[in-house]
Design an enzyme around this catalytic site. Structure first.
Site, PDB file in Angstrom:
ATOM      1  N   LYS A  85       0.802  -1.230   0.000  1.00 45.82           N
ATOM      2  CA  LYS A  85       0.000   0.000   0.000  1.00 45.82           C
ATOM      3  C   LYS A  85       0.835   1.282   0.000  1.00 45.82           C
ATOM      4  CE  LYS A  85      -4.468  -1.458   1.716  1.00 45.82           C
ATOM      5  NZ  LYS A  85      -4.304  -2.886   2.055  1.00 45.82           N
TER       6      LYS A  85
ATOM      7  N   SER B 204       1.554  -9.825  -1.086  1.00 47.74           N
ATOM      8  CA  SER B 204       1.214  -8.404  -0.894  1.00 47.74           C
ATOM      9  C   SER B 204       1.581  -7.853   0.477  1.00 47.74           C
ATOM     10  CB  SER B 204      -0.277  -8.186  -1.165  1.00 47.74           C
ATOM     11  OG  SER B 204      -1.070  -9.027  -0.345  1.00 47.74           O
TER      12      SER B 204
ATOM     13  N   GLU C  60      -9.801   7.374   3.877  1.00 49.05           N
ATOM     14  CA  GLU C  60     -10.730   6.516   4.601  1.00 49.05           C
ATOM     15  C   GLU C  60     -10.018   5.193   4.834  1.00 49.05           C
ATOM     16  OE1 GLU C  60     -10.684   6.451   1.318  1.00 49.05           O
ATOM     17  OE2 GLU C  60     -10.472   4.271   1.170  1.00 49.05           O
TER      18      GLU C  60
HETATM   19  C1  PLP Z   1      -5.103  -3.880   1.554  1.00 45.41           C
HETATM   20  C2  PLP Z   1      -4.417  -5.142   1.255  1.00 45.41           C
HETATM   21  C3  PLP Z   1      -4.811  -5.968   0.180  1.00 45.41           C
HETATM   22  C4  PLP Z   1      -6.011  -5.681  -0.681  1.00 45.41           C
HETATM   23  O1  PLP Z   1      -5.947  -4.505  -1.416  1.00 45.41           O
HETATM   24  P1  PLP Z   1      -5.725  -4.499  -2.989  1.00 45.41           P
HETATM   25  O2  PLP Z   1      -6.039  -3.094  -3.376  1.00 45.41           O
HETATM   26  O3  PLP Z   1      -6.680  -5.492  -3.571  1.00 45.41           O
HETATM   27  O4  PLP Z   1      -4.332  -4.872  -3.247  1.00 45.41           O
HETATM   28  C5  PLP Z   1      -4.077  -7.114  -0.075  1.00 45.41           C
HETATM   29  N1  PLP Z   1      -3.025  -7.467   0.697  1.00 45.41           N
HETATM   30  C6  PLP Z   1      -2.629  -6.704   1.736  1.00 45.41           C
HETATM   31  C7  PLP Z   1      -1.477  -7.160   2.539  1.00 45.41           C
HETATM   32  C8  PLP Z   1      -3.315  -5.524   2.052  1.00 45.41           C
HETATM   33  O5  PLP Z   1      -2.902  -4.789   3.084  1.00 45.41           O
END
Ligand code: PLP
Length: 393
Positions: free
Chosen positions: A89, A377, A111
């Site tokens: 993020k 992610s 938000e």
């Molecule tokens: C917020 C988040 C997501 C989901 O958000 P996307 O916009 O779909 O990428 C996925 N993995 C993690 C670790 C997150 O913090």
């Protein structure tokens, strides 16, 4: 351009900017300026330097040998979990705060649902010395106390949204109301590839550094620039958009998006948007969302807060509609199991969101020689309590 979007923000029949008239000046300013700003040389220099020195990029592309042996192919993990603040993020919040400064804005609003985007925003506001207000549903504030405290520690003000279900959508409404009332000095940082044009395209561009690095890293480690598969989880879809970006036009690369089916597709407690949803307008764009017969948004559910969203970004609606990407889903249980599997096989505890992407490995049929990239992610520290409570390890 790797996700062709027209100048009104459409990917095929999805996208656009469905906004109240009061918001038009804010969105129009952003729409007319964003490309010239982010493509500028000075901006790119600042952005790249912060990604390197502050976020810690490039994030490694790690060949997971024990996982590869299990699934009989070659699996690489793109380690977004190693970024500062623990997920992808921050790539986007760094980009957007630099845009805000170019636009002459002094204040930032955002938000947040579980608090992860709020923390990433509060982080870059502290870095830049900018005032930060994060709207968060009252119910979410109670559920996610550590993130509320993190944001405060970082100097942000967290304002509770006390109407409706007191969760993410109510926080979004409050943030939009705030923005309408403070159009001149405030920028609104949206946390995924959702919202009215130009947000989906802008956020995608900031996250596209993920696949840009994968291309170079695969070339170095594999002697080829293209993998056979790229797999990523989809909440709003920003980590997936970034991981797919530079592969979209190469049709031989299979793009796999993984949604959260919660307690099961037909359980009524799910967030598998493409499996359960239909086209409609959500948060300012035409996309696919989970809705009742008469168009009310259905409250989503997933064990992982980051996937607990009733829609997907418009570019994903188009990837689904056109068949370019395959959309799979994983249940809470399948994600937990996949997260525990990775922990034991590779010594990496993944975020439960990322564990959904890993769960898809169970559903695909690989050839020995396939090169598979899973976008990891985020890291699992934030999910430790859920692993303890619900995991079987
Ligand atoms: C917020 C988040 C997501 C989901 O958000 P996307 O916009 O779909 O990428 C996925 N993995 C993690 C670790 C997150 O913090």
């Amino acid at each position: 351009m790797s996700f062709p979007v027209d100048n009104r923000g459409y990917y095929g029949s999805f996208g656009g900017a469905f906004i109240p008239e009061m918001l038009y000046p804010n969105i129009e300013e952003l729409r007319t300026r964003y490309l010239e700003i982010i493509e500028g040389e000075v901006f790119q220099k600042k952005f790249r330097k912060l990604l390197k020195d502050y976020v810690g990029r490039p994030s490694p592309l790690f060949l997971a040998e024990r996982l590869s042996a299990l699934y009989r192919c070659k699996i690489y993990l793109k380690r977004e979990d190693l970024n500062h603040t623990g997920a992808h993020k921050v790539n986007n919040t760094i980009g957007q705060i630099l845009v805000a400064r170019e636009l002459g804005k002094e204040k930032i609003i955002a938000e947040t649902g579980a608090g992860q985007h709020g923390v990433a925003t509060a982080t870059v506001c502290a870095l830049m010395g900018m005032k930060c207000i994060v709207y968060m549903g009252e119910v979410d504030m109670a559920r996610q106390r550590p993130n509320v405290e993190r944001m405060k520690l970082l100097g942000a003000e967290v304002r509770p949204a006390c109407s409706g279900s007191r969760t993410l959508k109510d926080a979004t409404n409050e943030a939009l109301r705030h923005w309408i009332n403070h159009p001149v000095d405030t920028h609104y940082i949206i946390g995924s590839v959702v919202g009215p044009h130009p947000y989906p395209d802008m956020v995608t561009r900031f996250q596209s550094v993920i696949s840009e690095e994968i291309v170079a890293q695969l070339e170095e480690q594999e002697g080829r620039r293209l993998p056979d598969y790229v797999i990523a989880c989809v909440g709003g879809g920003s980590n997936a958009a970034g991981a797919f970006y530079h592969f979209n036009e190469h049709k031989e690369v299979r793009l796999v998006a993984v949604e959260a089916s919660g307690q099961g597709l037909s359980s009524g407690h799910s967030a598998a948007t493409t499996a359960l949803g239909r086209p409609g307008v959500l948060h300012g764009s035409m996309t696919i969302l989970m809705q009742t017969k008469d168009g009310q948004v259905v409250e989503p559910y997933s064990i992982s807060a980051g996937l607990d969203y009733p829609g997907i970004g418009p570019l994903h609606a188009h990837l689904f509609d056109s068949g370019r990407a395959v959309f799979l889903s994983a249940t809470d249980q399948q994600a937990l199991d996949a997260g525990i599997r990775l922990s034991k096989l590779e010594g990496i505890i993944p975020a439960l969101e990322s564990a959904h992407a890993l769960a898809a490995l169970e559903q695909l049929d690989f050839n020995r020689k396939d090169v598979v990239v899973v976008n990891l992610s985020g890291r699992g520290d934030k999910d430790l309590e859920t692993y303890i409570e619900k995991g079987d390890y």
